[in-house]
Design an enzyme around this catalytic site. Structure first.
Site, mmCIF file in Angstrom:
data_model
loop_
_atom_site.group_PDB
_atom_site.id
_atom_site.type_symbol
_atom_site.label_atom_id
_atom_site.label_comp_id
_atom_site.label_asym_id
_atom_site.label_seq_id
_atom_site.Cartn_x
_atom_site.Cartn_y
_atom_site.Cartn_z
ATOM 1 C CG ASP A 103 10.640 12.440 12.205
ATOM 2 O OD1 ASP A 103 10.007 12.950 13.179
ATOM 3 O OD2 ASP A 103 11.938 13.650 11.530
ATOM 4 C CG ASP B 293 15.164 14.714 10.691
ATOM 5 O OD1 ASP B 293 15.370 15.928 11.057
ATOM 6 O OD2 ASP B 293 14.060 14.054 11.049
#
EC number: 3.1.3.18
Length: 224
Positions: free
Chosen positions: A11, A177
């Site tokens: 990400d 995350d």
């Protein structure tokens, strides 16, 4: 090199880059044009993770609760466009790489892993952000919010990576995350690392049951 994994997907916001300050500035600049209140940075943090349209929808929902002001569909589109303009002008004014990101990525690349970025951030902003920090050349693929018909938490981006590079899902490790990262990775059949320092709507990432939970990006080297 861990012989199980061949490709590592990452990400972007909250994983590689702390982009919150620039995102908050851009959100508030757009809101100000429509005489809407300024949102504190810690609140904007809870709106990040599902792409720009959802970010602005959450901002406008909050502003509506503060002021009672309801925007037309056209105005909502205009706010989103202004946000995209401001963010395009402020991609990396205050944003910073998280500790140990660049060094760790370089080590992983040197070890022979294929590296990719999978983010819901507008596609046109992905490469410029990575380039600003001198890490774009490390990635063999960079997927943004408009790259494919579906975005995280849908597993489509990870399926795409498997198909493009010829790997099975079990050969792919995804690092993120937020719960959207964990859901997408597991739905695709990939192992997932959850990082504790990012933007997971103020919910501990451990609650999303990633395969590993790390506090520091460099801890990836303990399993790779």
């Amino acid at each position: 090199m861990n012989t199980q994994f061949k490709l590592i997907g990452f990400d972007l916001d909250g994983t590689l880059v702390n982009s919150l300050p620039d995102l908050a500035l851009s959100v508030n600049s757009a809101l100000a044009e429509f005489n809407l209140p300024q949102a504190p940075e810690e609140l904007v943090l809870t709106w990040i993770g599902n792409g720009a349209p959802v970010l602005i929808a959450r901002a406008l929902d909050w502003a509506k609760k503060q002021t009672g002001k309801v925007l037309t569909e056209t105005e909502v589109k205009q706010v989103t466009e202004r946000f995209n303009f401001y963010y395009g002008e402020n991609l990396c004014n205050v944003s910073r790489l998280y500790p140990n990101v660049k060094e760790t990525l370089e080590i992983l690349k040197e070890k022979g892993y294929v590296l990719a970025v999978v983010t819901n951030k507008p596609t046109r902003h992905v490469q410029p952000v990575l380039a600003a920090f001198g890490i774009d050349h490390l990635f063999s693929e960079m997927l943004g919010g408009q790259s494919l018909p579906a975005i995280k938490p849908h597993p489509a981006p990870l399926y795409y990576l498997c198909g493009k590079f010829g790997f099975e899902p079990r050969q792919v490790l995804f690092v993120g995350d937020s719960k959207n990262d964990i859901i997408a990775g597991h739905a695709a059949g990939c192992a997932v690392v959850g990082l504790t320092y990012g933007y997971n709507y103020n919910i501990p990432i451990r609650e999303s049951n990633p395969d590993w939970v790390f506090d520091d990006f460099a801890q990836l080297l303990s399993i790779l």
